[in-house]
Motif scaffolding. Sequence first.
Motif, PDB file in Angstrom:
ATOM      1  N   LEU A  32     -29.503  -6.029 -18.139  1.00  0.00           N
ATOM      2  CA  LEU A  32     -29.001  -6.965 -18.831  1.00  0.00           C
ATOM      3  C   LEU A  32     -29.291  -8.626 -18.166  1.00  0.00           C
ATOM      4  N   PHE A  33     -29.338  -8.653 -16.953  1.00  0.00           N
ATOM      5  CA  PHE A  33     -29.389  -9.890 -16.344  1.00  0.00           C
ATOM      6  C   PHE A  33     -30.881 -10.458 -16.724  1.00  0.00           C
ATOM      7  N   PHE A  34     -32.188  -9.856 -16.402  1.00  0.00           N
ATOM      8  CA  PHE A  34     -33.278 -10.092 -16.502  1.00  0.00           C
ATOM      9  C   PHE A  34     -33.504 -10.295 -18.144  1.00  0.00           C
ATOM     10  N   THR A  35     -33.194  -9.586 -19.035  1.00  0.00           N
ATOM     11  CA  THR A  35     -33.111  -9.744 -20.407  1.00  0.00           C
ATOM     12  C   THR A  35     -32.655 -10.946 -20.834  1.00  0.00           C
ATOM     13  N   GLY A  36     -31.400 -11.007 -20.337  1.00  0.00           N
ATOM     14  CA  GLY A  36     -30.593 -12.155 -20.720  1.00  0.00           C
ATOM     15  C   GLY A  36     -31.134 -13.562 -20.595  1.00  0.00           C
ATOM     16  N   ILE A  37     -31.784 -13.444 -19.161  1.00  0.00           N
ATOM     17  CA  ILE A  37     -32.499 -14.739 -18.997  1.00  0.00           C
ATOM     18  C   ILE A  37     -33.978 -14.887 -19.714  1.00  0.00           C
ATOM     19  N   GLY A  38     -34.489 -13.815 -20.052  1.00  0.00           N
ATOM     20  CA  GLY A  38     -35.787 -13.799 -20.827  1.00  0.00           C
ATOM     21  C   GLY A  38     -35.290 -14.389 -22.364  1.00  0.00           C
ATOM     22  N   SER A  39     -34.346 -13.891 -22.735  1.00  0.00           N
ATOM     23  CA  SER A  39     -33.811 -14.249 -24.148  1.00  0.00           C
ATOM     24  C   SER A  39     -33.448 -15.684 -24.169  1.00  0.00           C
ATOM     25  N   TYR A  40     -32.815 -16.203 -22.895  1.00  0.00           N
ATOM     26  CA  TYR A  40     -32.274 -17.425 -23.192  1.00  0.00           C
ATOM     27  C   TYR A  40     -33.525 -18.375 -23.219  1.00  0.00           C
ATOM     28  N   LYS A  41     -34.777 -18.034 -22.429  1.00  0.00           N
ATOM     29  CA  LYS A  41     -35.836 -18.872 -22.311  1.00  0.00           C
ATOM     30  C   LYS A  41     -36.450 -18.938 -23.660  1.00  0.00           C
ATOM     31  N   ILE A  42     -36.451 -17.782 -24.080  1.00  0.00           N
ATOM     32  CA  ILE A  42     -37.211 -17.536 -25.781  1.00  0.00           C
ATOM     33  C   ILE A  42     -36.531 -18.699 -26.751  1.00  0.00           C
ATOM     34  N   ILE A  43     -35.060 -18.507 -26.728  1.00  0.00           N
ATOM     35  CA  ILE A  43     -34.190 -19.281 -27.680  1.00  0.00           C
ATOM     36  C   ILE A  43     -34.567 -20.695 -27.379  1.00  0.00           C
ATOM     37  N   ARG A  44     -34.595 -21.311 -26.361  1.00  0.00           N
ATOM     38  CA  ARG A  44     -34.766 -22.646 -25.687  1.00  0.00           C
ATOM     39  C   ARG A  44     -36.240 -23.024 -26.076  1.00  0.00           C
ATOM     40  N   SER A  45     -37.075 -22.213 -26.129  1.00  0.00           N
ATOM     41  CA  SER A  45     -38.575 -22.585 -26.164  1.00  0.00           C
ATOM     42  C   SER A  45     -38.913 -22.871 -27.544  1.00  0.00           C
ATOM     43  N   ALA A  46     -40.097 -23.689 -27.693  1.00  0.00           N
ATOM     44  CA  ALA A  46     -40.563 -24.213 -28.911  1.00  0.00           C
ATOM     45  C   ALA A  46     -40.876 -22.857 -29.723  1.00  0.00           C
ATOM     46  N   PRO A  47     -40.946 -22.802 -31.043  1.00  0.00           N
ATOM     47  CA  PRO A  47     -41.248 -21.844 -31.941  1.00  0.00           C
ATOM     48  C   PRO A  47     -42.739 -21.278 -31.602  1.00  0.00           C
ATOM     49  N   ALA A  48     -42.784 -19.958 -31.847  1.00  0.00           N
ATOM     50  CA  ALA A  48     -44.301 -19.652 -31.607  1.00  0.00           C
ATOM     51  C   ALA A  48     -45.065 -19.801 -32.836  1.00  0.00           C
ATOM     52  N   GLN A  49     -46.097 -20.158 -32.957  1.00  0.00           N
ATOM     53  CA  GLN A  49     -47.132 -20.193 -33.985  1.00  0.00           C
ATOM     54  C   GLN A  49     -47.719 -18.812 -34.313  1.00  0.00           C
ATOM     55  N   ASN A  50     -47.903 -18.121 -33.422  1.00  0.00           N
ATOM     56  CA  ASN A  50     -48.626 -16.785 -33.618  1.00  0.00           C
ATOM     57  C   ASN A  50     -47.735 -15.792 -34.283  1.00  0.00           C
ATOM     58  N   LYS A  51     -47.677 -14.979 -35.379  1.00  0.00           N
ATOM     59  CA  LYS A  51     -46.701 -14.294 -36.114  1.00  0.00           C
ATOM     60  C   LYS A  51     -46.569 -13.159 -35.124  1.00  0.00           C
ATOM     61  N   PHE A  52     -47.446 -12.442 -34.442  1.00  0.00           N
ATOM     62  CA  PHE A  52     -47.396 -11.397 -33.510  1.00  0.00           C
ATOM     63  C   PHE A  52     -46.190 -11.760 -32.311  1.00  0.00           C
ATOM     64  N   ILE A  53     -46.591 -12.802 -31.823  1.00  0.00           N
ATOM     65  CA  ILE A  53     -45.790 -13.432 -30.592  1.00  0.00           C
ATOM     66  C   ILE A  53     -44.298 -13.485 -31.133  1.00  0.00           C
ATOM     67  N   LYS A  54     -44.289 -14.148 -32.309  1.00  0.00           N
ATOM     68  CA  LYS A  54     -43.023 -14.418 -32.898  1.00  0.00           C
ATOM     69  C   LYS A  54     -42.041 -13.320 -32.998  1.00  0.00           C
ATOM     70  N   LEU A  55     -42.812 -12.206 -33.479  1.00  0.00           N
ATOM     71  CA  LEU A  55     -42.113 -11.094 -33.789  1.00  0.00           C
ATOM     72  C   LEU A  55     -41.747 -10.258 -32.227  1.00  0.00           C
ATOM     73  N   LEU A  56     -42.626 -10.397 -31.466  1.00  0.00           N
ATOM     74  CA  LEU A  56     -42.175 -10.042 -30.108  1.00  0.00           C
ATOM     75  C   LEU A  56     -40.906 -10.658 -29.577  1.00  0.00           C
ATOM     76  N   LYS A  57     -41.090 -11.779 -29.610  1.00  0.00           N
ATOM     77  CA  LYS A  57     -39.806 -12.678 -29.169  1.00  0.00           C
ATOM     78  C   LYS A  57     -38.380 -12.360 -29.891  1.00  0.00           C
ATOM     79  N   LEU A  58     -38.511 -12.104 -31.113  1.00  0.00           N
ATOM     80  CA  LEU A  58     -37.519 -11.525 -32.050  1.00  0.00           C
ATOM     81  C   LEU A  58     -37.091 -10.318 -31.311  1.00  0.00           C
ATOM     82  N   LEU A  59     -37.951  -9.386 -31.210  1.00  0.00           N
ATOM     83  CA  LEU A  59     -37.631  -7.979 -30.975  1.00  0.00           C
ATOM     84  C   LEU A  59     -36.778  -7.996 -29.452  1.00  0.00           C
ATOM     85  N   TRP A  60     -37.417  -8.776 -28.581  1.00  0.00           N
ATOM     86  CA  TRP A  60     -36.839  -8.909 -27.142  1.00  0.00           C
ATOM     87  C   TRP A  60     -35.416  -9.686 -27.379  1.00  0.00           C
TER      88      TRP A  60
END
Length: 340
Positions: A12-40
């Motif tokens: 919970l702790f580490f995935t929460g940190i990862g999700s926070y960073k993903i949400i705060r980061s710039a949107p990914a241009q690559n569709k596959f990377i974007k999908l991976l971030k969404l799934l995370w």
Amino acid sequence: MVLFDFVFYALLFFTGIGSYKIIRSAPAQNKFIKLLKLLWVLWTASLWVGLILQWVLPKGSKYQEAVHLPRHLWILDHGSFKDGHSKQKIAYGQHPKQYYHYYPGLETSPKKNTIIIYFHGGGWCLGSPDQHRYLAHLLQQEGYSLVFPAYRLTPAFGYKDLQADVNHAVRHALNFVKQQGVEQPKIILGGTSAGGNLASLFAYDENRWSAIDLDRSILKGVFSIVGALNTAAMEQTYTLLDYTGPIDSPSYQLANPLHWISPQDTFPFLCLHGKKDGLVAYKAVEEFCKKLNHTVPNMLQFKTYETATHIELGAAWYYNSEANLGQDTVLINWLNTVSR
């Protein structure tokens, strides 16, 4: 259980940190990377939802039982429980699930000729004898010989297959214990949840005893812990119907222990059930007990627990002292009474 909780909260702790960073980061241009971030992010959210549901779901609902089930099963499989001594794994058929664990009674025990045959639960689709090492240790320390069978599981196998496995396991086990020097064995059948259903069906069907050439007078009692004793009054889930067959099939009624009760069933029966059971409704078990008590008076001991859920009363007391409401003492006292 400490390891499970540590891993879960660390996740919970580490995935929460990862999700926070993903949400705060710039949107990914690559569709596959974007999908991976969404799934995370969705995976992280599902973990938090599961945790919150454990806190807010009302006790006694099937959903509350369901969210606690993964942790419960993990602990039963991997917890550091004491096991019985001198355990042997004996095959009674060719399938990997056609085996039983045999625990010999203590040599000095006057109860070693009483064989407790115990069937594990798991909704007929999960579970194993290994999950009940704690119970095996407890009962063997009381001096009993034990047989804990496994059996083939749904959905690949149904009612007839599971009943055949029970027949073969009991017959094979009784032959085996005689080879171990147990003379004139008496048996006590028992089970938890789906196992309570299997034990009761075998006990009450006189034809099955005749079919495997056994005298039912060796049966000294049956116990059910949160057992599925009236399947017709339970929620008709896919899990249940995978076992019983469709409602209009011949096996549907045959899979219901309430159907088999008759005046000839003059052996003691112990039923332990909680009023907050979210998987096997208390009302269903109450109907079974009412019919049994009416048909064969004075053979039933029905112990109810006002606040106990299916998981708590069934096996969580192996590792959680708060779930032990005295069911171990009730069971042992009943066993000692009927085995005399």
